[in-house]
Structures are given as structure tokens and as C-alpha cells.
Scaffold this motif. Structure first.
Motif, PDB file in Angstrom:
ATOM      1  N   UNK A 137     -44.785 -74.855 119.632  1.00  0.00           N
ATOM      2  CA  UNK A 137     -44.823 -75.957 118.674  1.00  0.00           C
ATOM      3  C   UNK A 137     -46.183 -76.569 118.427  1.00  0.00           C
ATOM      4  N   UNK A 138     -47.237 -76.022 119.056  1.00  0.00           N
ATOM      5  CA  UNK A 138     -48.583 -76.580 118.877  1.00  0.00           C
ATOM      6  C   UNK A 138     -49.069 -76.356 117.449  1.00  0.00           C
ATOM      7  N   UNK A 139     -49.562 -77.402 116.831  1.00  0.00           N
ATOM      8  CA  UNK A 139     -50.135 -77.350 115.485  1.00  0.00           C
ATOM      9  C   UNK A 139     -51.622 -77.607 115.611  1.00  0.00           C
ATOM     10  N   UNK A 140     -52.442 -76.768 114.983  1.00  0.00           N
ATOM     11  CA  UNK A 140     -53.897 -76.937 114.991  1.00  0.00           C
ATOM     12  C   UNK A 140     -54.376 -77.118 113.561  1.00  0.00           C
ATOM     13  N   UNK A 141     -55.200 -78.121 113.347  1.00  0.00           N
ATOM     14  CA  UNK A 141     -55.707 -78.365 111.986  1.00  0.00           C
ATOM     15  C   UNK A 141     -57.168 -78.059 111.874  1.00  0.00           C
TER      16      UNK A 141
END
Length: 166
Positions: free
Chosen positions: A162-166
Motif C-alpha cells: 500500500x505504499x504510495x510514492x510521489x
């Protein structure tokens, strides 16, 4: 009266257990989340049996930018595990916050856009280390040997669920 005290103690434990569980998810040294991913900064890194120079070296990681998962902290030492679950203690100076992923499927396509219908710009072999860029729930922007594109995140190891990186 003793029964009331026992019930009150049980209720207090149940109410405090979520708070204690949240506190256990942070490193005692850095206050950063545990577990978390980092990469090997150096070309070689000694992996020790315990968190000090006096502990025996069990093996040596020999791949710069290899993703590692930190699972514990002690002073200047971080307990890490690799993709295969092998691990030990590494000095924090050998680690970097730069993020990389390990390709888990041979000849994984790298797409021009985050769509399996888009143009394939390259293929990555299993075990290759890819620099991670932006990631959403399903895709990550990657750079592999100069080729830039998008890859489904399930084809890589080095991201928390579930990790989101922007």
C-alpha cells in the motif's frame, strides 16, 4: 471488589493495546516506521550477527543500491533483511534512504505509460535493481540501466504494501 479491579485492569489493557501497537511500529532510535525499506549505499556492506563491531561478520552484501528492509534499530545499527529473508546488523552509514526495487520476474516489461497496453520500452531481468520513482497502488515509475518507464509494482520487491510514492 477484587473482581471489579480485575475487570478494570482488563478493560484498561484492551483500551491501551492499540496505542502500544502503534508505538511498536516506530523505531526507538529514529522514530521512523518499522519495517521500512532503504538501500545499500556502499558497494559492500558487512552483515554482522549483532549490533556492534565486536560481533562476527556473517556475510557481505555486494551490490550497491540493493533494497533492504529495516526491521529493528539499536544505536547506530540497523537490523536488515534482504529479499530472501537473510539478514543481520548493518551500520547505518552503509545505508541510504534512496529507494530501489528488485525485479522478481525474468524479462519483466517496462512500459512507456502505466498501462499494459502501452509501448514496451525495455525488459528487465530477474534480480536487476531498479531505481524507484513515483508509485501508486498498482504501478511504479522505474529506471533500469537508463531505460525509464512504468512497471507493475507486484513485479518488484522493495515496497511496503500500500505504499504510495510521489
Amino acid at each position: 471488589m477484587k473482581r471489579v479491579i480485575k475487570i478494570a485492569a482488563l478493560v484498561a489493557c484492551l483500551l491501551w493495546s492499540p496505542v502500544l501497537a502503534l508505538a511498536a511500529e516506530r523505531g526507538p532510535v529514529t522514530n521512523l516506521p518499522l519495517p521500512r525499506f532503504v538501500s545499500l549505499k556502499a558497494a559492500e556492506g558487512n552483515v554482522r550477527r549483532g549490533p556492534s563491531l565486536s560481533h562476527r561478520i556473517d556475510w557481505v552484501f555486494k551490490h550497491r543500491n540493493m533494497p533492504l528492509q529495516i526491521v529493528a534499530e539499536h544505536g547506530h545499527w540497523r537490523r536488515v533483511i534482504d529479499r530472501d529473508g537473510a539478514g543481520g546488523w548493518v551500520h547505518y552509514s552503509l545505508l541510504s534512504g534512496s529507494r530501489f526495487g528488485l525485479i522478481e520476474e525474468d524479462m519483466s516489461p517496462i512500459y512507456k505509460t502505466a498501462d499494459t497496453g502501452s509501448l514496451i520500452v525495455a525488459h528487465a531481468e530477474m534480480g536487476v535493481v531498479a531505481r524507484l520513482g513515483q508509485c501508486d497502488k498498482y504501478w511504479c515509475r522505474v529506471t533500469v540501466d537508463g531505460a525509464k518507464g512504468w512497471m507493475p509494482r507486484e513485479k518488484m520487491w522493495g515496497l511496503m504494501p500500500g505504499e504510495i510514492r510521489e
